[in-house]
Write an enzyme that holds these catalytic residues in place. Structure first.
Site, PDB file in Angstrom:
ATOM      1  CG  HIS A 171     -44.447 -20.875  10.092  1.00 50.66           C
ATOM      2  ND1 HIS A 171     -43.998 -20.371  11.059  1.00 50.66           N
ATOM      3  CD2 HIS A 171     -45.759 -21.305  10.454  1.00 50.66           C
ATOM      4  CE1 HIS A 171     -44.593 -20.333  12.342  1.00 50.66           C
ATOM      5  NE2 HIS A 171     -45.837 -20.906  11.918  1.00 50.66           N
ATOM      6  CD  GLU A 225     -51.826 -22.991  13.429  1.00 49.03           C
ATOM      7  OE1 GLU A 225     -52.829 -23.739  13.160  1.00 49.03           O
ATOM      8  OE2 GLU A 225     -50.887 -23.283  13.520  1.00 49.03           O
TER       9      GLU A 225
END
Length: 215
Positions: free
Chosen positions: A11, A88
């Site tokens: 990202h 994550e």
């Protein structure tokens, strides 16, 4: 090439990335820098330099990844399939803390070593459990999109696991290079779940000024 091919993208930058705060599952949005990185990535993905026909797009459901996908890959006209499995690593009670404080904690009595694969993390995941989750997520995608080309937007820790799988490197070994925001990492998984690295850490789409902050 046999198997399913993945283009795995980290990202764009967040304020917490810039301030070295541990995000984990906390849903931190892109910063202005991160939005610009996603826009630069979109320009690259629409250019002749990226001559790949993408069949599917998947993303972590955390907004920093999903928004990067929306900005960078909107031109492809494909639905972005959000998944919790691509999040994550969950760092539990340590999320939100700065890395300097965590380094001091790790060095002290009773500290937590996040690189120890079996280290328990209160309300979070051990590195081993995280690795199992990420490996399973990509191998499931490889079966779902057998023989296709998949663009995936996720997180630095996820890319670290993919790097280890493609190189056959243990969870505890040091990684020599950083994982930069919006870097592109290309690998494949065949029908026997063998992972193979094709191209790693591509960042040519980023402006020089964006790299100066991290290199």
């Amino acid at each position: 090439m046999n198997g399913t091919q993945f283009w795995l993208v980290r990202h764009g930058e967040t304020e917490w990335n810039a301030n070295r705060r541990l995000q984990g599952w906390l849903d931190i949005p892109l910063s202005a820098v991160g939005v610009r990185q996603a826009e630069q990535l979109a320009e690259y993905l629409q250019s002749p330099a990226f001559d790949v026909s993408i069949d599917a797009i998947a993303s972590s459901d955390l907004s920093r990844a999903f928004e990067t996908a929306r900005i960078a890959a909107g031109h492809l006209g494909l639905q972005v399939r959000a998944s919790r499995d691509l999040r994550e690593r969950c760092y539990g009670i340590y999320e939100g803390r700065d890395w300097t404080a965590l380094d001091a904690l790790r060095a002290g009595q009773g500290g937590v070593d996040f690189r120890d694969p079996q280290q328990a993390v209160e309300k979070g995941e051990s590195l081993h459990a995280f690795s199992v989750r990420i490996s399973g997520a990509f191998e499931a995608l490889a079966q779902q999109y057998k023989g296709q080309r998949v663009l995936v937007f996720s997180h630095g820790g996820v890319i670290d696991i993919a790097w280890r799988k493609t190189h056959g490197i243990s969870l505890g070994a040091a990684r020599p290079d950083p994982i930069l925001n919006t870097s592109i990492n290309h690998f494949s998984i065949d029908e026997a779940n063998n992972w193979a690295m094709i191209d790693w850490g591509r960042i040519g789409h980023l402006e020089t000024s964006a790299l100066d902050d991290v290199l």
